[in-house]
Scaffold this motif. Structure first.
Motif, PDB file in Angstrom:
ATOM      1  N   ALA A  47       6.861 -38.031 -14.272  1.00 43.22           N
ATOM      2  CA  ALA A  47       6.085 -36.879 -14.723  1.00 43.22           C
ATOM      3  C   ALA A  47       4.959 -36.563 -13.749  1.00 43.22           C
ATOM      4  N   ALA A  48       4.284 -37.593 -13.226  1.00 42.53           N
ATOM      5  CA  ALA A  48       3.208 -37.379 -12.267  1.00 42.53           C
ATOM      6  C   ALA A  48       3.742 -36.786 -10.966  1.00 42.53           C
ATOM      7  N   LEU A  49       4.913 -37.246 -10.537  1.00 42.29           N
ATOM      8  CA  LEU A  49       5.533 -36.675  -9.338  1.00 42.29           C
ATOM      9  C   LEU A  49       5.877 -35.201  -9.548  1.00 42.29           C
ATOM     10  N   GLY A  50       6.382 -34.883 -10.743  1.00 43.36           N
ATOM     11  CA  GLY A  50       6.707 -33.490 -11.048  1.00 43.36           C
ATOM     12  C   GLY A  50       5.478 -32.599 -10.997  1.00 43.36           C
ATOM     13  N   LYS A  51       4.348 -33.077 -11.532  1.00 47.95           N
ATOM     14  CA  LYS A  51       3.114 -32.297 -11.503  1.00 47.95           C
ATOM     15  C   LYS A  51       2.628 -32.088 -10.070  1.00 47.95           C
ATOM     16  N   CYS A  52       2.753 -33.143  -9.237  1.00 52.55           N
ATOM     17  CA  CYS A  52       2.335 -33.011  -7.838  1.00 52.55           C
ATOM     18  C   CYS A  52       3.194 -31.998  -7.092  1.00 52.55           C
ATOM     19  N   ARG A  53       4.488 -32.003  -7.384  1.00 44.44           N
ATOM     20  CA  ARG A  53       5.375 -31.024  -6.723  1.00 44.44           C
ATOM     21  C   ARG A  53       4.981 -29.601  -7.121  1.00 44.44           C
ATOM     22  N   ARG A  54       4.710 -29.402  -8.412  1.00 46.48           N
ATOM     23  CA  ARG A  54       4.349 -28.045  -8.864  1.00 46.48           C
ATOM     24  C   ARG A  54       3.038 -27.579  -8.241  1.00 46.48           C
TER      25      ARG A  54
END
Length: 303
Positions: A294-301
């Motif tokens: 989830a943290a990786l997804g937020k960083c990508r966005r």
């Protein structure tokens, strides 16, 4: 004494010429993945507020230890494979061993702290915030580095405190206690006994904490009523235990056996805890977790 001789020769993993290039490519790839995986995890924990928890606090220090002791070993090993210049100064050999002993011992204590953290989180969730407080986390990490620093001083003093006889050929790919002690002219039984006793205290002491913690965790998991929760928790613990088993198993094979039984298999075992284990840890401990994804997804966005 003669212990100030300027050069040692590391015999390396193998002396077969046609294997040098493939091994260089393999270990270079592993080292790059180790640096990228562990450094990436540290940066992610730093920038993602959702990962500011005790579990990931310990993981960042575990990643730091992995980066440090892998860097102590891998660059010298890679240059030896590439250029064939396998000499190392006495001071460089001692420094390499000291830093390696420090960070490996710190990793043992950090793994014990992480196991205790997971034990409290799963077995006593209502007490977790109180027991594993920020102050307690810093105390556990400080103890890990303090115990490792004191142990490394003892290891180094008893390994390099004697007089060395020629030829200064270390039958290993880095300066480790057993192959270095074989080059000492004087009787090394006292030094070997001290190193063995301290390695036993550090290795068995921390492994007992890990085994007891995960034993209690598995007992709690088996008592869960929800099948999905039980399967998820068991899967996570099993992955952690695989990594811990590889790390401790090879360490025990190397350091908790008599000096007379050390041989060529030591190099194979050393590869696992100096090269392979630091690469696998960030993937086993964190990159399969939903919080990290989830943290990786937020960083990508954001990017």
């Amino acid at each position: 004494g003669n212990h100030t001789q300027p050069k040692f020769i590391l015999l390396g993993i193998t002396d077969t010429p046609w294997t040098q290039a493939p091994l260089f490519g393999l270990f270079l790839l592993i080292y790059i993945v180790t640096l990228a995986g562990n450094a990436g995890l540290m940066v992610l924990v730093w920038v993602a507020p959702s990962l500011h928890t005790p579990m990931y606090f310990f993981l960042t220090h575990l990643s730091l230890a992995d980066i440090c002791y892998s860097t102590v070993i891998s660059p010298k090993m890679l240059t030896d494979l590439l250029f064939g210049n396998k000499t190392i100064s006495w001071a460089g050999c001692m420094t390499q061993f000291h830093l390696f002993a420090l960070f490996v011992t710190a990793e043992c204590h950090l793994l014990a702290a992480m196991a205790y953290d997971r034990h409290v989180a799963i077995c006593h969730p209502l007490l977790y915030v109180t027991v594993v407080s920020p102050r307690a986390c810093w105390q556990l990490v400080a103890w890990s580095y303090l115990a490792a620093s004191l142990s490394a001083l003892v290891y180094t003093s008893f390994t390099f405190g004697g007089s060395f006889c020629g030829p200064h050929r270390v039958d290993h790919f880095f300066c480790d206690a057993s192959p270095v002690l074989r080059l000492v002219c004087s009787d090394t039984r006292g030094s070997e006994a001290v190193i063995f006793a301290l390695a036993t205290a550090n290795g068995l002491g921390t492994s007992v904490v890990v085994l007891l913690s995960y034993g209690r965790i598995l007992h709690t998991i088996l008592g869960m009523r929800s099948a999905p929760s039980r399967a998820r928790a068991f899967h996570t613990c099993a992955s952690h235990l695989v990594s811990v088993s590889v790390f401790y198993g090879t360490l025990f094979f190397m350091y908790l056996q008599p000096a007379s039984r050390h041989g060529s298999r030591d190099k194979v075992a050393s590869v696992f805890y100096t090269v392979v284990s630091p690469m696998l840890n960030p993937f086993i401990y964190s990159l399969r977790n939903k919080e990290v994804k989830a943290a990786l997804g937020k960083c990508r966005r954001r990017m």
